[in-house]
Write a protein that holds these residues in place. Sequence first.
Motif, PDB file in Angstrom:
ATOM      1  N   LEU A 232       0.770  -1.351  -0.048  1.00  0.00           N
ATOM      2  CA  LEU A 232       0.053  -0.020   0.029  1.00  0.00           C
ATOM      3  C   LEU A 232       0.857   1.137  -0.186  1.00  0.00           C
ATOM      4  CD1 LEU A 232      -2.758   1.250   0.208  1.00  0.00           C
ATOM      5  CD2 LEU A 232      -2.557   0.965   2.611  1.00  0.00           C
ATOM      6  N   TRP A 233       1.989   1.160   0.683  1.00  0.00           N
ATOM      7  CA  TRP A 233       2.874   2.300   0.907  1.00  0.00           C
ATOM      8  C   TRP A 233       3.438   2.712  -0.591  1.00  0.00           C
ATOM      9  CZ3 TRP A 233       3.998   5.923   4.513  1.00  0.00           C
ATOM     10  CH2 TRP A 233       5.035   7.036   4.240  1.00  0.00           C
ATOM     11  N   ASN A 234       3.837   1.761  -1.079  1.00  0.00           N
ATOM     12  CA  ASN A 234       4.599   1.927  -2.743  1.00  0.00           C
ATOM     13  C   ASN A 234       3.422   2.326  -3.575  1.00  0.00           C
ATOM     14  OD1 ASN A 234       7.144   1.005  -1.749  1.00  0.00           O
ATOM     15  ND2 ASN A 234       6.345  -1.120  -2.188  1.00  0.00           N
ATOM     16  N   GLU A 235       2.289   1.906  -3.552  1.00  0.00           N
ATOM     17  CA  GLU A 235       1.299   2.446  -4.411  1.00  0.00           C
ATOM     18  C   GLU A 235       0.728   3.860  -4.313  1.00  0.00           C
ATOM     19  OE1 GLU A 235      -1.243   2.440  -7.307  1.00  0.00           O
ATOM     20  OE2 GLU A 235      -0.490   0.338  -6.982  1.00  0.00           O
ATOM     21  N   LEU A 236       1.136   4.157  -3.079  1.00  0.00           N
ATOM     22  CA  LEU A 236       0.619   5.588  -2.785  1.00  0.00           C
ATOM     23  C   LEU A 236       1.830   6.489  -2.838  1.00  0.00           C
ATOM     24  CD1 LEU A 236      -1.406   5.178   0.627  1.00  0.00           C
ATOM     25  CD2 LEU A 236      -2.130   5.674  -1.454  1.00  0.00           C
ATOM     26  N   THR A 237       3.020   6.074  -2.482  1.00  0.00           N
ATOM     27  CA  THR A 237       4.114   6.910  -2.719  1.00  0.00           C
ATOM     28  C   THR A 237       5.035   6.932  -3.860  1.00  0.00           C
ATOM     29  OG1 THR A 237       5.543   5.720  -1.070  1.00  0.00           O
ATOM     30  CG2 THR A 237       3.889   7.398  -0.156  1.00  0.00           C
ATOM     31  N   GLY A 238       5.001   5.632  -4.405  1.00  0.00           N
ATOM     32  CA  GLY A 238       5.972   5.127  -5.289  1.00  0.00           C
ATOM     33  C   GLY A 238       6.126   5.729  -6.619  1.00  0.00           C
ATOM     34  N   VAL A 239       7.314   5.904  -7.185  1.00  0.00           N
ATOM     35  CA  VAL A 239       7.343   6.676  -8.397  1.00  0.00           C
ATOM     36  C   VAL A 239       7.107   5.799  -9.781  1.00  0.00           C
ATOM     37  CG1 VAL A 239       9.261   7.820  -9.794  1.00  0.00           C
ATOM     38  CG2 VAL A 239       9.236   8.168  -7.601  1.00  0.00           C
ATOM     39  N   GLU A 240       6.371   6.132 -10.654  1.00  0.00           N
ATOM     40  CA  GLU A 240       6.050   5.218 -11.775  1.00  0.00           C
ATOM     41  C   GLU A 240       6.489   5.947 -12.989  1.00  0.00           C
ATOM     42  OE1 GLU A 240       1.851   3.352 -13.524  1.00  0.00           O
ATOM     43  OE2 GLU A 240       1.944   4.787 -11.945  1.00  0.00           O
ATOM     44  N   ARG A 241       7.206   4.996 -14.013  1.00  0.00           N
ATOM     45  CA  ARG A 241       7.668   5.495 -15.188  1.00  0.00           C
ATOM     46  C   ARG A 241       7.017   5.207 -16.332  1.00  0.00           C
ATOM     47  NH1 ARG A 241      13.143   7.236 -14.467  1.00  0.00           N
ATOM     48  NH2 ARG A 241      13.760   6.612 -16.716  1.00  0.00           N
ATOM     49  N   THR A 276      12.234  11.482 -23.122  1.00  0.00           N
ATOM     50  CA  THR A 276      11.332  10.053 -23.614  1.00  0.00           C
ATOM     51  C   THR A 276      10.623   9.439 -22.685  1.00  0.00           C
ATOM     52  OG1 THR A 276      13.511   8.584 -23.148  1.00  0.00           O
ATOM     53  CG2 THR A 276      13.323   9.532 -25.333  1.00  0.00           C
ATOM     54  N   THR A 277      11.019   9.556 -21.405  1.00  0.00           N
ATOM     55  CA  THR A 277      10.079   9.268 -20.206  1.00  0.00           C
ATOM     56  C   THR A 277       9.601  10.212 -19.228  1.00  0.00           C
ATOM     57  OG1 THR A 277      11.984   8.361 -18.885  1.00  0.00           O
ATOM     58  CG2 THR A 277      11.285   6.712 -20.580  1.00  0.00           C
ATOM     59  N   ILE A 278       8.455   9.667 -18.723  1.00  0.00           N
ATOM     60  CA  ILE A 278       7.935  10.642 -17.624  1.00  0.00           C
ATOM     61  C   ILE A 278       8.035   9.995 -16.417  1.00  0.00           C
ATOM     62  CG2 ILE A 278       6.054  12.212 -17.124  1.00  0.00           C
ATOM     63  CD1 ILE A 278       5.617  12.714 -19.941  1.00  0.00           C
ATOM     64  N   GLN A 279       8.330  10.644 -15.287  1.00  0.00           N
ATOM     65  CA  GLN A 279       8.029  10.026 -13.952  1.00  0.00           C
ATOM     66  C   GLN A 279       6.933  10.698 -13.306  1.00  0.00           C
ATOM     67  OE1 GLN A 279      12.222   8.653 -12.436  1.00  0.00           O
ATOM     68  NE2 GLN A 279      11.759  10.653 -11.992  1.00  0.00           N
ATOM     69  N   ILE A 280       5.873   9.843 -12.582  1.00  0.00           N
ATOM     70  CA  ILE A 280       4.946  10.628 -11.796  1.00  0.00           C
ATOM     71  C   ILE A 280       5.020   9.841 -10.199  1.00  0.00           C
ATOM     72  CG2 ILE A 280       3.352   8.787 -12.627  1.00  0.00           C
ATOM     73  CD1 ILE A 280       1.166  10.261 -12.329  1.00  0.00           C
ATOM     74  N   GLN A 281       4.804  10.879  -9.556  1.00  0.00           N
ATOM     75  CA  GLN A 281       4.784  10.610  -8.095  1.00  0.00           C
ATOM     76  C   GLN A 281       3.427  11.347  -7.346  1.00  0.00           C
ATOM     77  OE1 GLN A 281       8.112  10.989  -5.813  1.00  0.00           O
ATOM     78  NE2 GLN A 281       7.885   9.719  -3.959  1.00  0.00           N
ATOM     79  N   PRO A 282       2.811  10.473  -6.421  1.00  0.00           N
ATOM     80  CA  PRO A 282       1.875  11.642  -5.750  1.00  0.00           C
ATOM     81  C   PRO A 282       2.508  12.265  -4.801  1.00  0.00           C
ATOM     82  CG  PRO A 282       1.070   9.221  -5.886  1.00  0.00           C
ATOM     83  CD  PRO A 282       2.610   9.190  -6.417  1.00  0.00           C
ATOM     84  N   LYS A 283       2.325  13.666  -4.791  1.00  0.00           N
ATOM     85  CA  LYS A 283       2.929  14.572  -3.771  1.00  0.00           C
ATOM     86  C   LYS A 283       2.320  14.715  -2.407  1.00  0.00           C
ATOM     87  CE  LYS A 283       6.314  17.570  -3.539  1.00  0.00           C
ATOM     88  NZ  LYS A 283       7.428  17.348  -3.975  1.00  0.00           N
ATOM     89  N   VAL A 284       1.045  14.648  -2.472  1.00  0.00           N
ATOM     90  CA  VAL A 284       0.358  14.504  -1.232  1.00  0.00           C
ATOM     91  C   VAL A 284      -0.853  13.542  -1.507  1.00  0.00           C
ATOM     92  CG1 VAL A 284      -0.957  15.749   0.600  1.00  0.00           C
ATOM     93  CG2 VAL A 284       1.026  16.922  -0.551  1.00  0.00           C
ATOM     94  N   VAL A 285      -1.169  12.809  -0.621  1.00  0.00           N
ATOM     95  CA  VAL A 285      -2.306  11.690  -0.654  1.00  0.00           C
ATOM     96  C   VAL A 285      -3.034  11.752   0.599  1.00  0.00           C
ATOM     97  CG1 VAL A 285      -1.249  10.216  -2.296  1.00  0.00           C
ATOM     98  CG2 VAL A 285      -1.065   9.851  -0.086  1.00  0.00           C
ATOM     99  N   ASP A 286      -4.398  11.709   0.544  1.00  0.00           N
ATOM    100  CA  ASP A 286      -5.038  11.779   1.740  1.00  0.00           C
ATOM    101  C   ASP A 286      -6.369  10.611   1.641  1.00  0.00           C
ATOM    102  OD1 ASP A 286      -6.234  12.465   4.154  1.00  0.00           O
ATOM    103  OD2 ASP A 286      -7.312  14.150   3.219  1.00  0.00           O
ATOM    104  N   ALA A 287      -6.805   9.969   2.652  1.00  0.00           N
ATOM    105  CA  ALA A 287      -7.790   9.198   2.614  1.00  0.00           C
ATOM    106  C   ALA A 287      -9.185   9.763   2.665  1.00  0.00           C
ATOM    107  CB  ALA A 287      -7.450   8.107   3.847  1.00  0.00           C
ATOM    108  N   GLY A 288     -10.124   8.864   2.241  1.00  0.00           N
ATOM    109  CA  GLY A 288     -11.254   9.420   2.480  1.00  0.00           C
ATOM    110  C   GLY A 288     -12.137   9.717   1.251  1.00  0.00           C
ATOM    111  N   HIS A 289     -11.639   9.616   0.171  1.00  0.00           N
ATOM    112  CA  HIS A 289     -12.048   9.808  -1.153  1.00  0.00           C
ATOM    113  C   HIS A 289     -13.501   9.766  -1.332  1.00  0.00           C
ATOM    114  CE1 HIS A 289     -12.456  10.536  -5.422  1.00  0.00           C
ATOM    115  NE2 HIS A 289     -13.111   9.266  -5.659  1.00  0.00           N
ATOM    116  N   HIS A 290     -14.170   8.574  -1.164  1.00  0.00           N
ATOM    117  CA  HIS A 290     -15.658   8.183  -1.276  1.00  0.00           C
ATOM    118  C   HIS A 290     -16.382   8.943  -0.238  1.00  0.00           C
ATOM    119  CE1 HIS A 290     -13.208   4.953  -3.295  1.00  0.00           C
ATOM    120  NE2 HIS A 290     -14.353   5.176  -4.290  1.00  0.00           N
ATOM    121  N   SER A 291     -15.633   8.780   1.031  1.00  0.00           N
ATOM    122  CA  SER A 291     -16.705   9.346   2.202  1.00  0.00           C
ATOM    123  C   SER A 291     -16.869  10.792   2.038  1.00  0.00           C
ATOM    124  CB  SER A 291     -15.891   9.066   3.511  1.00  0.00           C
ATOM    125  OG  SER A 291     -14.739   9.562   3.635  1.00  0.00           O
ATOM    126  N   ARG A 292     -15.978  11.452   1.606  1.00  0.00           N
ATOM    127  CA  ARG A 292     -15.935  13.063   1.436  1.00  0.00           C
ATOM    128  C   ARG A 292     -17.244  13.264   0.185  1.00  0.00           C
ATOM    129  NH1 ARG A 292     -10.495  13.115   2.511  1.00  0.00           N
ATOM    130  NH2 ARG A 292     -10.065  12.925   0.312  1.00  0.00           N
TER     131      ARG A 292
END
Length: 418
Positions: A232-241, A276-292
């Motif tokens: 879960l930590w990697n999904e939320l904070t990991g860098v994706e290319r 040629t490639t792009i990196q993406i990383q969530p900068k700030v994430v917060d829980a509660g998407h559906h409840s909000r």
Amino acid sequence: MGGVALEIMANRPDPALFDLPWSVPLEDWHASYLAALPRGISRHVVRFVRVSGKIIAVKEIKEDVARGEYELLRALRKMDMPSVVPYGIVGGRVDEQGNECDACLLTNHLEFSLPYRALFSQRLRPDTAQKLLDALAVLLVRLHLAGFWWGDVSLSNTLFRRDAGTFSAYLVDAETGQLLPALSNGQREHDLEIARVNIAGELMDLEAGGVLEEGADPVAISEAILTRYRELWNELTGVERFERGDRWRVDERIRRLNQLGFDVDELAMSTDLDGTTIQIQPKVVDAGHHSRRLMHLTGLDVQENQARRLLNDLDSFRASEDRQNESEELVAHDWMARVYQPIVRNIPRDLTHKLEPAEVFHEVLEHRWFLSESIGDDVTTEWAFADYLARVLASKPDEESVVGVDTVEMPVIATVEA
């Protein structure tokens, strides 16, 4: 008494607090003051008391520690972290001989919550037990993202509430915690090692008491929680290319995070030197998407998975009414009036303590699916609700308050503490 005076500090002081026997050690309080709720294992004396119609948890502890934990819990609540709500502190306690007593930390009782021992005593199926442990992993990720170092991660320091077939976990004991601007990898790993040792020990207690599922390995389960945490930590904070032609993967990443119940506040993107490639990383994430989202549409304040389930039903209602082009807020208003409220308002009064209204609604939807599959035809929600009341809800234990159950009295062989 040396001039020591009883001092009660609370965000909303209740004069009824002065009627409690503060001059008596907490473990000796008469049963007439107490609420019989399930308690977890604690290194301190903890009791539940009734004050002006509400239930408050009282923990006897050194005054400086009580004040530190009170402020830390307040800070966590301001950050919308899943934790118990601090109510106040009682200091200046002296016994009848004039000897000083420890202070008491007061927190609001979390309705419909249960300690892990009460849940495991119900002989949870292996998949249900795994959902319980997954909830703890999600809680730890959320706290770490917020910069909170727990210092005593354990099942005993956590409360669980049912959440649309899964569980939500809440921090109960923040006595050893620290709130920092951010956690280093070393600090996170330290918390994980504490979790591994404590949880393995707690599950060994259950195994020795004949409560844990036969054949379950406490050590393997505790290590599985850490694996779930890291995924879960990697999904939320990991860098994706990804390549420039795969920009759709940005939206794909955001959708995955939303499905996990997290919102993306900001994204950091950069390209390699050759572009040629792009990196993406969530900068700030917060829980509660559906409840909000559900709160915005309906005003309902529910757990995250409950919100996801209710939103799915709202979307199905919108499609069945062929109202995709109408205002989402207007459709949500009609769904509340015609679908949700007729169910929750008609729960018999003597059954309202069984489950939260949103959990009842979720179970009615599940029951409707079960009945429809059984007879091979669609079943109305009203029919499913009537059948659910008669055959399911009435037989469930009360989860608002499991009166008469004290999980501290369950067999315990050993307790591992960090």
